[in-house]
Design an enzyme around this catalytic site. Structure first.
Site: not given
Length: 696
Positions: A227, A321, A394
């Site tokens: 990631e 992330h 995210e």
């Protein structure tokens, strides 16, 4: 790896973070590729990174056969990350657009579907294993690329790579900045299993805005090696913190930062997608880490314990992330019940961040505790250390939706800009907290020194002067404002209202399916008068040793006799309507007991149930037939209305001798409010919120 295949292309992945297991030529212009699994695992086929050297120009097709995720952003238009050495040189010389100078999105005719492995290797056409009961499904990414130049070396990757070498270059860049000598402290968090030092950066200007210890914000990234978006966000985060920008200076003065820019270094170097060198997903080992296998997690939690021992407030934990199925940037946070005071507070940071940039989507944020993620970093840290703002940030591998609902692809500079926006939001969030703290102090001091009854002007002036002196506030507080309001207004309330609008839940409205119009709004004086009237009725019955009685419903027992039965909250799940799901009940503060029923256990309140005595005075309405049939619990709704003797919402009982559209409240020991998680001064919040109150 350099397979000796007689072909026009040469494949290589023998470099840092490279991943390619096998390349097979099936046609003159088509190749099948297999990714290597993460070290010491049997799965996690997601990250690929390899180079191709061509001897002649032309278009070639590549099939990456062994993906394991059914859904992918490639199905929504995502392209492969590409970097050509020849194009990079020409772009730097100005002969090509600047976008070709580094990594960019490329590839044509991209398709993500069921893998060709379904036709052989013991798999049927749907990708299901024919051996045993275990089902294995593989998916295939196919794309074409045109080599514009002969003897060129082109790199392909799942997303733009960010290696440990790139991190070392960033740290050298930060050390060279003039501000770093006074604000940066480099330490070693621990050593990885392979013996590499994990860098820990402490950023603190040494300045203090107050005499108390500065709050700490902890930032981590790359616990999942593939990631890479997280590293670019941290890079933008650090570059802004070390800049000479005035906002960055204020942020360094307000907070102390602990940054671990790359947590799983071994996995990054090996080219893993999700696991460390021992084959474990470190983001699922926070609950019970092994000191021999997971030294990074042990060291991170020890640092949090040290901060707790020093009585340092950890304002937030931000774990960067990337997401392979959704667009935009969003947050995963801890769960708090609907009636918890933290239900809105935990969403403030995300709401502010969404106002800074359209790359962030507040509506995509989730605050849950899913069973498969119960051992993840954000949830464990939130539970064990009491950190409310424990978030996973995210960022999509693909892009974000702009105002026109069109997808804008992310680039490395976009992720860095996102890191800057996170810094700016942290500063705004800190200022909001300071303002709210100041407002609470003002309200507390005013409530202690200025009574609601009329006082002399001399005493009033003395109280106000003491308030200004204690708070060091040069602005004056008017006598009318200090005596006429029970609560000091704050920008935080505006943020709460914005959150309510965004999530589509107005916590101050009735959740019933009533067709009636909204209740009238009362003035402050009317609200106080109505509240006193209701409480006086309740106190009158309690002073006589009785509870306000309600009518019971009748039921036919096995002997054919009609008997009276008590209605309790555990009688039915129909709290907010028929067949209400357990998730909605949990959001309302109810938990399942051992017998499968649902009882209210909101923080600060004991289990609540309603008992219905045998007798009933005339000023209570009998539950309707539908309510009796569905066994609805006795549930008081703040905005319920009374029209004659018909109640059409989820509140079966209302006062008749009070004005129409009057909010209803009945509580045991109402003066002390011992059973409510709200102070007496905030009774109006109870009036404007659906809440269950003990009458037994």
């Amino acid at each position: 790896m350099k397979p000796t295949i007689p072909c026009n292309l040469e494949f290589d992945s023998a470099f840092e973070q490279g991943n390619l297991g096998l390349a097979l030529k099936i046609k003159e212009d088509e190749y099948d590729l297999l990714m290597r699994t993460d070290a010491n695992t049997k799965g996690h086929h997601q990250w690929f990174y390899f180079s191709v050297k061509n001897k002649c120009a032309g278009t070639f097709k590549f099939n990456v056969l062994n993906f394991t995720k059914q859904d992918s952003l490639y199905q929504q238009g995502m392209r492969v990350a590409v970097c050509s050495e020849q194009k990079s040189l020409l772009a730097k010389a100005g002969e090509l657009p600047k976008e070709f100078a580094y990594w960019h999105q490329g590839g044509e005719n991209i398709c993500y579907t069921v893998s060709k492995l379904s036709t052989d290797g013991g798999l049927n056409r749907k990708g299901l294993s024919l051996k045993g009961n275990k089902k294995v499904v593989y998916y295939m990414l196919s794309f074409e690329y045109t080599f514009s130049y002969a003897e060129d070396v082109v790199y392909f990757a799942y997303s733009v790579p960010y290696t440990f070498t790139d991190l070392q270059a960033l740290l050298a860049e930060l050390r060279a900045l003039p501000e770093s000598k006074s604000i940066l402290k480099e330490e070693v968090l621990c050593k990885t299993l392979s013996g590499i030092d994990v860098p820990l950066l402490t950023i603190d200007s040494g300045e203090r805005l107050s005499t108390s210890k500065k709050p700490v914000v902890m930032v981590t990234a790359r616990i999942h090696p593939g990631e890479t978006c997280g590293s670019f966000m941290v890079q933008g985060f650090l570059r802004f913190l070390f800049s000479s920008n005035s906002l960055a200076k204020h942020l360094r003065a307000a907070l102390t930062f602990k940054v671990v820019p790359m947590l799983n270094i071994d996995g990054v170097i090996l080219g893993n997608y999700r696991s460390c060198i021992c084959g474990h997903d470190l983001n699922r080992k926070f609950y019970n880490p092994n000191p021999h296998l997971h030294p990074e997690i042990i060291a991170l939690k020890n640092m949090l314990h040290e901060l707790s021992a020093e009585e340092r407030e950890v304002l937030g934990y931000l774990d960067m992330h990337a997401h392979s199925k959704k667009k935009c940037v969003f947050i995963y946070g801890p769960y708090y019940p609907l009636h918890s005071l933290r239900y809105l507070k935990v969403r403030v940071f995300a709401n502010l961040l969404g106002k800074h940039t359209e790359m962030f989507r507040f509506r995509a944020c989730k605050y849950r505790e899913e069973r498969e993620k119960i051992t993840a970093a954000r949830l464990v840290i939130s539970r064990e250390f009491g950190i409310m703002n424990s978030f996973t940030i995210e960022a999509s591998f693909y892009g974000f939706l702009n105002e026109e609902r069109k997808v804008v692809e992310f680039t490395s500079s976009s992720y860095e800009l996102m890191g800057r926006h996170i810094c700016e939001t942290l500063l705004e969030y800190t200022e909001l907290l300071e303002e709210e703290k100041l407002n609470r102090l003002k309200h507390l001091y005013i409530s202690k020194n200025i009574k609601k009854t009329a006082i002399s002007d001399i005493k009033c002036k003395k109280a106000l002067s003491k308030t200004r002196k204690a708070l060091n506030d040069k602005t004056s507080v008017s006598r009318d404002q200090s005596m006429g309001s029970n609560r000091v207004s704050s920008k935080l309330e505006e943020v709460y209202e914005s959150i309510r609008r965004e999530i589509g839940e107005d916590l101050d409205s009735n959740d019933s399916d009533s067709d009636e119009s909204e209740p009238e709004s009362f003035s402050k004086e009317e609200e106080d008068r109505n509240l006193e009237l209701i409480l006086s009725i309740v106190e009158k019955f309690q002073s006589q040793g009785r509870n306000p009685p309600l009518k019971t419903k009748k039921r036919v027992d096995k002997l054919g006799k009609k008997t009276k039965e008590k209605m309790t909250l555990s009688d039915s799940r129909n709290l907010m309507g028929k067949n209400t799901s357990s998730n909605k009940l949990r959001d309302r503060g109810f938990i399942a007991s051992s017998n499968g029923n649902y009882n209210n256990s909101t923080n600060g309140a004991r289990n609540i149930s309603f008992s219905i005595p045998k007798k009933s005075p005339n000023y209570f309405v009998e539950p309707s037939t539908r309510q009796r049939q569905n066994k609805w619990p006795i549930f008081f709704s703040a905005n319920s209305t009374v029209k004659k003797k018909r109640v059409r919402d989820a509140a079966p009982l209302q006062l008749l001798n009070l004005p129409s559209r009057l909010p209803v409240l009945a509580a045991k020991n109402a003066n002390k409010a011992s059973n409510l998680p709200f102070p007496r001064a905030n009774f109006k919040r109870v009036l404007s919120t659906n809440y269950c109150i003990d009458l037994s």
